[in-house]
Design an enzyme around this catalytic site. Sequence first.
Site, PDB file in Angstrom:
ATOM      1  N   ALA A 129       0.852  -1.192   0.000  1.00  0.00           N
ATOM      2  CA  ALA A 129       0.000   0.000   0.000  1.00  0.00           C
ATOM      3  C   ALA A 129       0.880   1.230   0.000  1.00  0.00           C
ATOM      4  O   ALA A 129       1.935   1.258   0.633  1.00  0.00           O
ATOM      5  CB  ALA A 129      -0.929  -0.004   1.210  1.00  0.00           C
ATOM      6  N   ALA A 131       0.641   5.357   0.753  1.00  0.00           N
ATOM      7  CA  ALA A 131      -0.172   6.424   1.329  1.00  0.00           C
ATOM      8  C   ALA A 131       0.503   7.761   1.107  1.00  0.00           C
ATOM      9  O   ALA A 131       1.581   7.853   0.502  1.00  0.00           O
ATOM     10  CB  ALA A 131      -0.402   6.168   2.821  1.00  0.00           C
ATOM     11  N   GLN A 135       4.682   4.402   2.858  1.00  0.00           N
ATOM     12  CA  GLN A 135       4.179   3.243   2.139  1.00  0.00           C
ATOM     13  C   GLN A 135       4.580   1.978   2.877  1.00  0.00           C
ATOM     14  O   GLN A 135       5.546   1.966   3.647  1.00  0.00           O
ATOM     15  CB  GLN A 135       4.669   3.213   0.694  1.00  0.00           C
ATOM     16  CG  GLN A 135       6.154   3.172   0.498  1.00  0.00           C
ATOM     17  CD  GLN A 135       6.532   3.383  -0.966  1.00  0.00           C
ATOM     18  OE1 GLN A 135       6.082   4.336  -1.614  1.00  0.00           O
ATOM     19  NE2 GLN A 135       7.369   2.497  -1.496  1.00  0.00           N
ATOM     20  N   VAL A 136       3.821   0.904   2.642  1.00  0.00           N
ATOM     21  CA  VAL A 136       3.980  -0.344   3.384  1.00  0.00           C
ATOM     22  C   VAL A 136       4.477  -1.437   2.448  1.00  0.00           C
ATOM     23  O   VAL A 136       3.944  -1.608   1.343  1.00  0.00           O
ATOM     24  CB  VAL A 136       2.645  -0.761   4.040  1.00  0.00           C
ATOM     25  CG1 VAL A 136       2.818  -2.070   4.802  1.00  0.00           C
ATOM     26  CG2 VAL A 136       2.141   0.337   4.958  1.00  0.00           C
ATOM     27  N   ASP A 285      -8.478   8.408  11.916  1.00  0.00           N
ATOM     28  CA  ASP A 285      -8.332   8.373  10.458  1.00  0.00           C
ATOM     29  C   ASP A 285      -8.866   7.051   9.903  1.00  0.00           C
ATOM     30  O   ASP A 285      -8.124   6.278   9.296  1.00  0.00           O
ATOM     31  CB  ASP A 285      -6.857   8.555  10.086  1.00  0.00           C
ATOM     32  CG  ASP A 285      -6.667   8.868   8.611  1.00  0.00           C
ATOM     33  OD1 ASP A 285      -7.641   9.287   7.963  1.00  0.00           O
ATOM     34  OD2 ASP A 285      -5.542   8.681   8.101  1.00  0.00           O
TER      35      ASP A 285
END
Length: 558
Positions: A129, A131, A135-136, A285
């Site tokens: 992912a 963002a 990021q992951v 969030d």
Amino acid sequence: MLSLSKNGTSRFFKVIGLFIHVSIAFYSLRFKKYLHRPGWVYNKREELYVTQAQLFRETAVELGGLLIKLGQFVSTRVDILPRATIQELSGLQDEVRAVDFEDIKIMVCSEFGLALENIYAHIEPKPVAAASLGQVHYGVLLNGREVAIKVMRPGIEEIIRIDLNAIRQVIKLIKTFTDWERFIDLDAIYQEFEETLWGELDYLKEGHNAEVIAANSSDDKELLIPEIIWEYTRTRVLTMEYVRGIKITNYEEIEDAGIDRKRVAAHLLSIYIRQVLVDGFYHADPHPGNLFVTKDGKVIMVDFGMVGSISIEMRRNLVDMVKAIVRRDYDTVVDYLIRLGFVHYRADKNTLTRAVAIFLEHILGDAQDISRVDLHNFLQDLEQLLYEQPFQVPARFTFLGRALGTLYGICVGLNPDINFLSVSKPYVDELLGDGGGLYQAVKEKAGAWGSALIELPPLFERVLHKTERGDITIRIPLNQLQNSIADNTRSIRSVSWAVAFGSALLTSSYLLVNNLSREAYWGLGLTAVFLIMLLTSSNTRRNSRRAPHPPIMVKREK
């Protein structure tokens, strides 16, 4: 992304230009409507919802940073924006551009001071992912354990500084050209947003936030929060256990897995009831990129960089207000709105109570209890109320409102027929108690009578003093009288422009007949101006005056 951070001036003006462009596009409709046929404005506004959302999405994908976070939030607000806009912006959750893996490796190695192979046995180059701030990546530790590795975007701190500066300038423009500051403390919200944002750039703090919420929710076996692996966590690198799940907005895959979407929505609602009203520490969030569902229907919650806390006193007031909402005691709800600072204490409580009842039944209930309300007259009264006694949003509730607004959109997406009052009542009763039955009811009434007896003498004294000074003001509904005055004023204005138009036309004709062409052309030009003013005056509708912050209610589509 890095090149944009170096050219800060260009980015700064792009962000400001985007907000100005969108604002002008909608604001100009107020003037363009006079040049087109009736109904044009509605169609044009629907078109702008799509084209401006597309412009925002394209710019956000290009620039990244805070625009991504803003777009992700707006894309969940199915309660205030048309479906076309939601569909256009929802792509932001999957379109964030990934950082080159070589830059990620440099960031990881610099944080640990070691070569990558001495930290992880494997790290997948393609991110799971991406963002706005990080990021992951999927990875494997040296001991073989699967992990998710969250790495901050290189250069993001500089981008954040530029975007915050641009937003600060936009706020100045808003304060200069609008009266929004009457309803919301923009400076306080900006300050809270800035502090929260910089907190998101500290992954050590995020790890501790995750552990606090995991500890608070330890008895909820249907909620999974990944374990933080502290040995492999630094300020810009966060390592946690890897948990597989289905994105919460992937409705088709959720149904294919045999998961009850209504049950997931109800459970998600109960999670937030507990976090907000019991624990006082909540995930702020909850956009779809941070919520997943396992194959057996458990909710996975990730990304705890943005959290909110609620003081004990505020939580006590919120608990009592939620109880009043659940039992549909809207008089009490208004009392708490005043106490919490959403409404001025001198506001017209009767009109406010009617407004709150209709709003909450529309948004949270099924509207069965308000079917007999004269909505047209009520909305006219409410519009006048919004001018005289405007609502305001205390800064301390901004992020809670944002989280609950996002949560609302996700729950409606999972279950379009959800009745929030009915679904939340069992959880409110379970977590907060049912009010103690008859004893509690008698206690509350006795307390109300006691407070009234204490407050009545000084109240009478103030009324008498005002009477002596001649300061007593009697408020009566004047809607029909105001409408009649407005109609008469509009008629007089139309007659005046008609007389001016006729006089100018006759004078121009006389000049033209007597061969005074130059003067006649000037007269015809003036005649055209008078004609435009006459048509504009005639087309002005009684309800053209709008509240500066009109409430937007969009019916949920099933």
